[in-house]
Design an enzyme around this catalytic site. Structure first.
Site, PDB file in Angstrom:
ATOM      1  N   HIS A 252      73.446  -6.183 124.567  1.00  0.00           N
ATOM      2  CA  HIS A 252      72.446  -5.565 123.701  1.00  0.00           C
ATOM      3  C   HIS A 252      71.345  -4.954 124.574  1.00  0.00           C
ATOM      4  O   HIS A 252      71.290  -5.191 125.788  1.00  0.00           O
ATOM      5  CB  HIS A 252      71.860  -6.584 122.707  1.00  0.00           C
TER       6      HIS A 252
HETATM    7  P1  TYD Z   1      70.787 -13.422 121.869  1.00  0.00           P
HETATM    8  O1  TYD Z   1      69.505 -12.812 122.289  1.00  0.00           O
HETATM    9  O2  TYD Z   1      71.775 -12.578 121.124  1.00  0.00           O
HETATM   10  O3  TYD Z   1      71.463 -14.079 123.143  1.00  0.00           O
HETATM   11  P2  TYD Z   1      72.495 -13.546 124.232  1.00  0.00           P
HETATM   12  O4  TYD Z   1      72.186 -12.119 124.476  1.00  0.00           O
HETATM   13  O5  TYD Z   1      72.250 -14.388 125.414  1.00  0.00           O
HETATM   14  O6  TYD Z   1      73.852 -13.742 123.694  1.00  0.00           O
HETATM   15  O7  TYD Z   1      70.460 -14.731 121.046  1.00  0.00           O
HETATM   16  C1  TYD Z   1      71.471 -15.639 120.605  1.00  0.00           C
HETATM   17  C2  TYD Z   1      71.028 -16.205 119.289  1.00  0.00           C
HETATM   18  O8  TYD Z   1      69.822 -16.929 119.422  1.00  0.00           O
HETATM   19  C3  TYD Z   1      70.782 -15.129 118.238  1.00  0.00           C
HETATM   20  O9  TYD Z   1      71.240 -15.623 116.989  1.00  0.00           O
HETATM   21  C4  TYD Z   1      69.271 -15.005 118.186  1.00  0.00           C
HETATM   22  C5  TYD Z   1      68.798 -16.390 118.600  1.00  0.00           C
HETATM   23  N1  TYD Z   1      67.530 -16.359 119.341  1.00  0.00           N
HETATM   24  C6  TYD Z   1      66.383 -16.838 118.758  1.00  0.00           C
HETATM   25  O10 TYD Z   1      66.371 -17.288 117.597  1.00  0.00           O
HETATM   26  N2  TYD Z   1      65.206 -16.806 119.465  1.00  0.00           N
HETATM   27  C7  TYD Z   1      65.163 -16.339 120.723  1.00  0.00           C
HETATM   28  O11 TYD Z   1      64.063 -16.328 121.351  1.00  0.00           O
HETATM   29  C8  TYD Z   1      66.359 -15.831 121.332  1.00  0.00           C
HETATM   30  C9  TYD Z   1      66.359 -15.283 122.712  1.00  0.00           C
HETATM   31  C10 TYD Z   1      67.524 -15.863 120.614  1.00  0.00           C
END
Ligand code: TYD
Length: 131
Positions: free
Chosen positions: A49
């Site tokens: 992303h």
């Molecule tokens: P995401 O940012 O998509 O993680 P990655 O890129 O490492 O796979 O986040 C994973 C999940 O966690 C998504 O459902 C959003 C949630 N999340 C939060 O609730 N708060 C946060 O600060 C972060 C970073 C993620």
């Protein structure tokens, strides 16, 4: 694409090392949120992303994390494997992270969590860059 590394300030003595990160001194943004990724699996990449406005600093505290950065024009790859090396993941940079098992990635973020700030579709990201 210039890799936006930051060599973190280190205070070292016979007891070990202490790394310091202060907002606006060591990194160019305010820190509103801290999160960390741990218990990683080598076959489970993360990221995929970009953020519309969020700026982040990522530090691999344990293990290894290979990061692919793509600003829509250029792509680069970096290995994070030192606790005193920070990588700025700027706004509008598509990123993918490939971990070694059981690594720990600390992330300092410029804003609170907001799902609306994410671009999770690569084609949409490219469209936004070229808009
Ligand atoms: P995401 O940012 O998509 O993680 P990655 O890129 O490492 O796979 O986040 C994973 C999940 O966690 C998504 O459902 C959003 C949630 N999340 C939060 O609730 N708060 C946060 O600060 C972060 C970073 C993620």
């Amino acid at each position: 694409m210039k890799i936006p590394f930051i060599n973190l300030r280190n205070i070292s003595d016979p007891r070990g090392n202490l790394a310091v990160i202060e907002a606006f001194k060591d990194i160019p943004f305010e820190i509103k949120r801290v999160y960390y990724i741990y218990g990683t699996k080598g076959n489970q990449p993360r990221g995929f992303h970009a953020h519309k406005t969020l700026r982040q600093l990522a530090i691999c505290l344990k293990g290894k994390c290979r990061v692919i950065l793509n600003n829509g024009r250029e792509k680069t790859e970096v290995m994070l494997d030192k606790p005193d090396m920070g990588l700025i993941i700027d706004k509008m940079v598509w990123h993918e992270m490939y971990f070694e098992d059981d690594s720990i990635l600390l992330v300092l973020a410029s804003d609170y969590y907001n799902e609306d700030d994410y671009i999770r579709n690569f084609n949409e990201f490219i469209e936004c860059v070229n808009r």
